[in-house]
Design an enzyme around this catalytic site. Structure first.
Site, PDB file in Angstrom:
ATOM      1  CG  HIS A 130      56.631  31.240  51.635  1.00  0.00           C
ATOM      2  ND1 HIS A 130      55.788  31.620  50.608  1.00  0.00           N
ATOM      3  CD2 HIS A 130      55.993  31.569  52.783  1.00  0.00           C
ATOM      4  CE1 HIS A 130      54.686  32.148  51.109  1.00  0.00           C
ATOM      5  NE2 HIS A 130      54.784  32.135  52.435  1.00  0.00           N
ATOM      6  CB  SER A 173      38.401  53.063  39.518  1.00  0.00           C
ATOM      7  OG  SER A 173      38.499  54.346  38.938  1.00  0.00           O
ATOM      8  CB  THR A 178      48.536  40.044  37.895  1.00  0.00           C
ATOM      9  OG1 THR A 178      47.525  39.465  37.052  1.00  0.00           O
ATOM     10  CG2 THR A 178      47.915  40.500  39.201  1.00  0.00           C
ATOM     11  NE  ARG A 193      40.843  37.239  33.095  1.00  0.00           N
ATOM     12  CZ  ARG A 193      41.728  36.898  34.027  1.00  0.00           C
ATOM     13  NH1 ARG A 193      42.740  37.712  34.292  1.00  0.00           N
ATOM     14  NH2 ARG A 193      41.602  35.772  34.705  1.00  0.00           N
TER      15      ARG A 193
END
Length: 228
Positions: A130, A173, A178, A193
């Site tokens: 931003h 799937s 991240t 996880r």
């Protein structure tokens, strides 16, 4: 027998040569573009155009275009229908399979890995920011990160990958990766996880270059557990 005639290999070599010739002019224009701009508008234009070609001819054309434009692209990889690269800085290893409708950014995909349908491998997870006034800043190359997918790794359908995944892994799937995933694990969920380590016998199969067999072994093992 040594030196025996192999018509299948001859046809494949001829088809690859024809596709390289067809892709040569678009790839040449992309190389000129790369000398003057990092935007890659022509690269995306031609990549998306080749993604529309169905069947084996489409796979051969996409591979030829990748070999002529990407930072690295093996001659035996497969790139499915409607799949394309958003960045010319991708590198595709030997025996890699990329399923239909996948989008690959700045990524290295290791030898023998399988990328399922509708997978997105992004150029990292910090591509936008931003500004002082709160407006979004468009993507710029200085915010891109190279995401590495290890060897003999299976990325499941609809997964989104924003961080490195190690060798001999399975990403379930729909998973959203991240954070980096170490080698030899099954991960799933949003955010992804660790579900469990991959059994040693399955990792050995994948380590021998049989990623599809290794993935099938895990599927059968999970099926057996569910029926127990």
């Amino acid at each position: 027998m040594a030196g025996s005639f192999n018509p299948k290999a001859l046809i494949k070599a001829a088809a690859d040569a024809v596709c390289l010739l067809i892709a040569a002019v678009p790839a040449g224009l992309c190389r000129v573009e790369a000398r003057f701009s990092e935007r890659g508008d022509l690269f995306v234009l031609f990549g998306q155009a080749f993604s529309l070609v169905p069947g084996l001819p489409g796979n051969w054309l996409r591979r030829a275009f990748g070999r002529l434009t990407l930072d690295g692209c093996a001659a035996d990889c497969e790139i499915g229908f409607l799949s394309w690269f958003s960045s010319r800085h991708a590198r595709i290893g030997a025996r890699v399979y990329i399923g239909p409708l996948s989008v690959i950014g700045d990524a290295v995909i290791g030898d023998g890995s399988l990328i399922a349908t509708r997978v997105s491998i992004l150029s990292g997870r910090n591509q936008h920011a931003h500004g002082p006034d709160g407006s979004l800043i468009p993507f710029s190359r200085d915010r891109a990160a190279l995401v590495t997918i290890g060897r003999n790794t299976w990325i499941g359908e609809g997964a989104i990958v924003m961080a490195d995944v190690g060798d001999r892994c399975i990403v379930a799937s729909g998973a959203v990766v991240t954070a980096p995933v170490e080698s030899g694990y099954v991960v799933g969920g949003n955010p992804a996880r660790v579900i469990r380590p991959i059994p040693a016998h399955t990792a050995e199969l994948a380590g021998n270059g049989n990623a599809a067999i290794g993935a099938n072994a895990i599927h059968q093992e999970e099926k057996g557990k569910s029926m127990a």
